[in-house]
Design an enzyme around this catalytic site. Sequence first.
Site, mmCIF file in Angstrom:
data_model
loop_
_atom_site.group_PDB
_atom_site.id
_atom_site.type_symbol
_atom_site.label_atom_id
_atom_site.label_comp_id
_atom_site.label_asym_id
_atom_site.label_seq_id
_atom_site.Cartn_x
_atom_site.Cartn_y
_atom_site.Cartn_z
ATOM 1 N N CYS A 7 -8.619 4.503 -3.723
ATOM 2 C CA CYS A 7 -7.851 5.007 -4.876
ATOM 3 C C CYS A 7 -8.162 6.432 -5.314
ATOM 4 C CB CYS A 7 -8.073 4.087 -6.067
ATOM 5 S SG CYS A 7 -7.265 2.514 -5.844
ATOM 6 N N THR B 208 -0.092 1.534 -7.013
ATOM 7 C CA THR B 208 -0.150 2.835 -7.684
ATOM 8 C C THR B 208 0.922 3.726 -7.088
ATOM 9 O OG1 THR B 208 -2.486 2.528 -7.906
ATOM 10 C CG2 THR B 208 -1.683 4.741 -8.278
ATOM 11 N N ASN C 227 0.826 -1.207 0.000
ATOM 12 C CA ASN C 227 0.000 0.000 0.000
ATOM 13 C C ASN C 227 0.866 1.266 0.000
ATOM 14 O OD1 ASN C 227 0.592 -1.213 2.472
ATOM 15 N ND2 ASN C 227 -0.876 0.037 3.578
ATOM 16 N N THR C 228 0.372 2.290 -0.711
ATOM 17 C CA THR C 228 1.079 3.576 -0.784
ATOM 18 C C THR C 228 0.069 4.673 -0.409
ATOM 19 O OG1 THR C 228 0.517 3.588 -3.144
ATOM 20 C CG2 THR C 228 2.739 2.893 -2.572
ATOM 21 N N GLY D 106 -21.197 10.769 -2.809
ATOM 22 C CA GLY D 106 -19.779 11.082 -3.003
ATOM 23 C C GLY D 106 -19.015 9.793 -3.212
ATOM 24 N N ARG E 122 -27.836 6.994 -2.760
ATOM 25 C CA ARG E 122 -27.370 6.246 -3.938
ATOM 26 C C ARG E 122 -28.413 6.176 -5.048
ATOM 27 N NH1 ARG E 122 -21.898 5.180 -4.034
ATOM 28 N NH2 ARG E 122 -21.175 5.028 -1.897
ATOM 29 N N THR F 142 -1.875 8.052 1.310
ATOM 30 C CA THR F 142 -1.516 9.473 1.312
ATOM 31 C C THR F 142 -0.663 9.766 2.546
ATOM 32 O OG1 THR F 142 -3.593 9.964 0.197
ATOM 33 C CG2 THR F 142 -2.475 11.811 1.262
ATOM 34 N N GLU G 55 -2.537 -1.828 -11.876
ATOM 35 C CA GLU G 55 -3.737 -2.669 -11.846
ATOM 36 C C GLU G 55 -4.970 -1.771 -11.898
ATOM 37 O OE1 GLU G 55 -4.175 -6.033 -12.104
ATOM 38 O OE2 GLU G 55 -6.102 -5.062 -12.374
ATOM 39 N N LYS H 137 -2.103 5.455 -14.969
ATOM 40 C CA LYS H 137 -2.889 4.947 -13.837
ATOM 41 C C LYS H 137 -3.495 6.117 -13.051
ATOM 42 C CE LYS H 137 -4.425 2.566 -10.417
ATOM 43 N NZ LYS H 137 -5.389 1.523 -10.347
#
Length: 482
Positions: free
Chosen positions: A281, A136, A95-96, A276, A447, A98, A166, A225
């Site tokens: 991602c 990502t 995981n990357t 929202g 929704r 914020t 991906e 990406k």
Amino acid sequence: MEHFENKPITRICCIGAGYVGGPTCAVIANQCPHIRVCVVDSNPNRIEAWNSDTLPIYEPGLKEIVEKCRNRNLFFSTDLQKEIGDAELIFISVNTPTKMFGFGKGKAADLQNLENVSRLIAEISVQSKIVVEKSTVPVRAAESIDRILNANKRDDVHFEILSNPEFLAEGTAIKDLLQPDRILIGGGNSTDSKIALEKLCEVYRNWIDNDRIITTNTWSSELSKLAANAFLAQRISSINAISAICESTGADVNEVAHAIGSDTRIGKRFLQASVGFGGSCFQKDVLNLVYLSEYLKLPEVADYWHQIILMNDYQKRRFALRITECLFNTITNKRIAILGFAFKANTGDTRETPAKFVCKHLLDEGAKLSIYDPKVPKAQIIQDLTMITDLNSEQLNECVNIVNSPFDAAMDSHAIVICTDWDEFKNLDYEKMYETMRKPAFLFDGRNIVDVDHLQSIGYNVEKIGRRSSHAQICSIRTKSI
Ligand code: UDX
Ligand code: ADP
């Protein structure tokens, strides 16, 4: 001299057993029985779960594939040392998130995990390897990985770095992996890089037509990406901006979406107005693009993309305020039923879920919540609310009840709030629920999935995204004050 033999890959190691690494490797193992695939992770609980009957993530179709391939040619392990050492090709799927500190706080990606695994790969490897970024990453991250690997490797070892982002979406991951719109692979110009790229293409060609495999240079692949996620998020923020105009004018956002989406140049998908967007991602990647633009001294470009996030925040805030205002401007001690806590249907994932924001607003106003979600575990909801509110666990226990059915949630409540588009919420026995609710009973559909006419005939006051409120007066005052 070339560093890679021209023979097919037989051993893959994937570092990171999360939403990306787990399903991706399960599908590769399923489609390529001749390849041994091992997913490693530093978190032993995750690996234990992947090896058990209760997988750590919910994804339709995943369990069947894992059960078929596990311990055949698909393995889950905490032995990073051995599996990285043995692999010919390594996917990095850590995981990357914020970054929440220092330079770039709140926008840049935190690359600690990426750097740690790069150092580990260099330290362990005694043979040349292909290293593939799947996580990502910011543009030119491959360059950083390359420098770290090359500064720490043995002299006789060579690494080739490829970018292979991906594009799977949660909830449809298995279908997206089996029938992707495209596979994107970025690489360099050297002979070694071309051989590495061809070897990765060959893995995908086991089940994907060659004309769906796009090859580019590394930086185009990394940027594509971020750009793809930004374009998708931008469509949602655009239709949500239109939904605000609809609520003040009498236009209906579903009709507008249908009318504009019928233009083949615009297309129908990703025009569903909502409370929202959420998920791990969209926000992260758009902010990453904003940070990149600022770094490149392109402030107009940064502002353009940042507006997507501001619009998304505005949409969540608007929806939450509409609930309070329709409930006569006071919700203190009122019971409110929350249907859905995941960021979208068919997943148990709650990262950046709009439900969290809506709940925080309602709790700040003193409401009591009954929350139901078919897939999110109770402990996850409590953990998320503990992080986002100022309430301690004792106070949360008093204000929040996690229940096992929509009926339990609605019992004795003043309003139902739909936050996730789970199919089961479309056709509930709303009549039965109405009987157990306080009157006047409200339903806020974040929704746009319920049949408004039917619910109104039962007696509900229905408030939908992008449709004029039955409290139009209140809403026009509100819109001016946000
Ligand atoms: C997204 C991208 O779709 C995927 O290609 C990428 O690899 C990861 O990010 P994901 O976040 O899993 O996938 O789900 P997605 O279906 O894109 O939905 C994201 C959010 O947007 C959800 O909260 C969803 O409910 C919301 N959404 C989506 C809308 O509000 N309206 C829409 O029309 C579509
Ligand atoms: P994604 O949605 O991108 O797949 P997740 O958070 O679901 O993200 O999964 C990422 C996984 O990567 C986690 O299970 C985490 O434990 C793992 N991970 C992060 N850093 C490392 C590391 N240095 N070594 C091994 N695994 C790691």
